[in-house]
Design an enzyme around this catalytic site. Structure first.
Site, mmCIF file in Angstrom:
data_model
loop_
_atom_site.group_PDB
_atom_site.id
_atom_site.type_symbol
_atom_site.label_atom_id
_atom_site.label_comp_id
_atom_site.label_asym_id
_atom_site.label_seq_id
_atom_site.Cartn_x
_atom_site.Cartn_y
_atom_site.Cartn_z
ATOM 1 N N HIS A 76 -37.753 72.726 -7.259
ATOM 2 C CA HIS A 76 -39.111 72.613 -7.735
ATOM 3 C C HIS A 76 -39.775 73.712 -8.405
ATOM 4 C CE1 HIS A 76 -40.922 75.181 -4.271
ATOM 5 N NE2 HIS A 76 -40.021 74.542 -3.645
ATOM 6 N N ASP A 78 -42.822 75.255 -8.719
ATOM 7 C CA ASP A 78 -43.901 76.055 -8.227
ATOM 8 C C ASP A 78 -43.590 76.846 -7.116
ATOM 9 O OD1 ASP A 78 -43.666 73.608 -6.852
ATOM 10 O OD2 ASP A 78 -45.623 73.789 -5.812
ATOM 11 N N ASP A 115 -38.285 80.812 -2.736
ATOM 12 C CA ASP A 115 -38.692 79.399 -2.490
ATOM 13 C C ASP A 115 -39.260 78.926 -3.641
ATOM 14 O OD1 ASP A 115 -39.409 77.061 -1.467
ATOM 15 O OD2 ASP A 115 -40.961 77.670 0.104
ATOM 16 N N GLU A 145 -44.627 70.777 -5.794
ATOM 17 C CA GLU A 145 -43.716 70.497 -4.620
ATOM 18 C C GLU A 145 -44.933 71.037 -3.283
ATOM 19 O OE1 GLU A 145 -41.377 70.998 -1.042
ATOM 20 O OE2 GLU A 145 -42.328 72.656 -2.234
ATOM 21 N N GLU A 146 -45.181 72.272 -3.474
ATOM 22 C CA GLU A 146 -45.627 73.003 -2.299
ATOM 23 C C GLU A 146 -47.177 72.753 -2.035
ATOM 24 O OE1 GLU A 146 -44.114 74.867 -0.613
ATOM 25 O OE2 GLU A 146 -42.866 75.948 -1.781
ATOM 26 N N ASP A 169 -33.256 73.606 -1.693
ATOM 27 C CA ASP A 169 -34.332 74.253 -1.241
ATOM 28 C C ASP A 169 -34.452 74.623 0.052
ATOM 29 O OD1 ASP A 169 -37.186 75.135 -1.461
ATOM 30 O OD2 ASP A 169 -37.991 73.104 -1.236
ATOM 31 N N HIS A 457 -43.580 81.638 2.103
ATOM 32 C CA HIS A 457 -45.028 81.301 2.226
ATOM 33 C C HIS A 457 -45.881 82.431 2.693
ATOM 34 C CE1 HIS A 457 -44.501 76.646 2.365
ATOM 35 N NE2 HIS A 457 -43.613 77.186 1.607
#
Length: 486
Positions: A76, A78, A115, A145-146, A169, A457
């Site tokens: 992904h 983002d 990530d 995606e996030e 991922d 994150h």
């Protein structure tokens, strides 16, 4: 030149450094997408986009591999934008600043974007490296995606030509993922009525900070502190004895990140100020004792402040604080099927407040739909008791494990041949896009692999350098091992 250019394999690290230099938080991936499109064209590759913005790049098979099953590498576009409080950084304008710290690559005060930037870089590196042997190849890069898996939701049938999908991922070298949790967002909204603060009251900001934060799926079992829950526990427990008035409560920034900081603006009678200060000290000591092993840097700060805000009236305040304090958070149930894996959880991720509304946003995850529904029903009941409005939306399915997956067996056997040990076959309690891909491509055989990433994150995010090399060795060997078409 980035200092990452000294690392191997190349060009993976150089491509990752370039990705870091182009801002790409969720909903702001267009600059990176445009760069990749031009890059692909410069490589002489076929590239196209769908109506959602997803990118698809195609590369013909290596000579002699034309009859192999076609494969799509997927990542992904983002990244999650999180920063330390003292870090000045605009994720929509400023580049990520990666650097080498011992055996790891991390970033200066922000999330790194490993990530899924390392996975994305690996897919592009395969396209760039003509020494990698492979059959017909596609690279799919999805949008946003996030914050909701927008690109995966929008993926249309009959666009991909591949029979096998390799998702990049995952975040643990030596583990092969063949299933993941589904999820749903739940939001409770409280209508607020405000009133003047009594004349004999003093106003303070109470801030809980210093927590680690982390991935609300991958780190939910670690017992990390949730700033929203911890601050609400204090306010709900002492609002009566302090005659406390709540003016504002805000905490967390993303529903899929464990909140690292939360603050409230409160007012108490002047004769209660000393008691408030003493209770703050006592509560901080309690939390430091309870969370000593996982949150050593936790602090609770009380500062006198001035504000134009009015107080929330007593009824609204009690219903809101009791809801925050009573709402479940964290692990709900461990899986009986996938031993050691969380089956169902939720994260009280974001609390926002305006003049006339307070919202509490949860992300619920479960390996099974009934577990997801159970938590939605639990929060629905609690929200109704609290007299608030609610909505559950953005539901996405889990990825049902397939023990007979041919590509899983290929990856397992290839890993064993390369490294002399059997990898762990895993189900992850996080949202991978594979479950959504199964709707338009029900026959697609899928697997997920990746390097070792820690602190995803959060500003502590880092990727293990050696594991990136191992992951690259595995990925390129898998592509060579893909069998011929039936």
């Amino acid at each position: 030149m980035s200092e990452l250019s000294q690392l191997k394999p190349q060009p993976l690290w150089d491509i990752f450094a370039k990705i870091c230099s182009i801002p790409h938080p969720s909903h702001h991936e267009e600059a990176l997408a445009s760069h990749i499109i031009q890059w692909a064209k410069d490589q002489g590759l076929h590239v196209e986009r769908d109506q959602t913005g997803n990118l698809l790049i195609r590369k013909p098979a290596t000579a002699g591999y034309e009859n192999r099953k076609p494969v799509v590498l997927q990542a992904h576009l983002d990244m999650v934008p999180q920063k330390n409080n003292e870090t000045e950084h605009d994720f929509t304008k400023d580049p990520i600043r990666p650097y080498i710290n011992g055996d790891w690559v991390t970033a200066d005060g922000t999330t790194l974007g490993a990530d899924n930037g390392v996975g994305m870089a690996s897919a592009l590196a395969v396209l760039a490296d003509n020494s990698v042997e492979h059959g017909p190849l596609e690279v799919l890069l999805t949008m946003t995606e996030e914050t909701g898996m927008d690109g995966a939701f929008g993926l249309q049938p009959n666009w991909l030509q591949a029979e096998i999908l390799i998702n990049t991922d995952s975040e643990e070298e030596g583990e092969i993922y063949m299933g993941c949790a589904g999820g749903v967002d739940f939001t409770a909204n409280f209508a607020l009525t405000r009133e003047a603060i009594p004349a004999d009251y003093q106003t303070f900001t109470l801030t809980l900070k210093g927590l680690k934060g982390g991935h609300s799926g991958g780190d939910v079992h670690l017992g990390l502190g949730n700033a929203n829950k911890l601050l609400a526990r204090f306010l709900a427990g002492h609002q009566d004895d302090l005659a406390l008035k709540l003016l504002e409560f805000k905490g967390g920034t993303l529903r899929n990140a464990i909140p690292r900081e939360s603050h409230a603006i409160i007012a108490v009678p002047s004769h209660k100020v000393a008691e408030l200060s003493a209770l703050r000290t006592r509560y901080e000591d309690i939390l430091k004792n309870e969370l000593a092993a996982v949150e050593p840097n936790l602090i609770l700060v009380l500062e006198e402040t001035t504000t134009q805000l009015k107080a929330i009236n007593a009824d609204c305040q009690s219903r809101f604080l009791f809801f925050l304090n009573a709402a479940p958070n964290g692990v709900i149930r461990m899986s009986d099927v996938a031993k050691g894996v969380v089956e169902t959880s939720l994260n009280e991720g974001v609390v926002e407040m305006t003049e006339d509304n307070a919202s509490v946003i949860f992300l619920i995850r479960s390996l099974i739909d009934s577990g997801k529904n159970y938590v939605v029903n639990m929060l629905t009941s609690l929200t109704k008791l609290a007299g608030a409005e609610f909505k559950a939306e953005g539901s996405y399915p889990g990825w049902q494990p397939d023990a007979d997956s041919p590509v899983m067996h290929i990856v397992r056997d290839t890993y064993k041949d390369l490294f002399g040990k059997v990898p762990n076959i895993m189900v992850i309690h996080a949202g991978l896009e594979c479950g959504l891909f199964k709707k338009p491509y029900p026959e697609m055989d899928m697997v997920s692999i990746g390097p070792t990433i820690r602190g995803a994150h959060s500003p502590d995010e880092r990727v293990h350098i050696e594991s990136v090399g191992q992951y690259w060795t595995l990925l390129t060997a898998i592509l060579k091992a893909i069998p011929v078409k039936n």
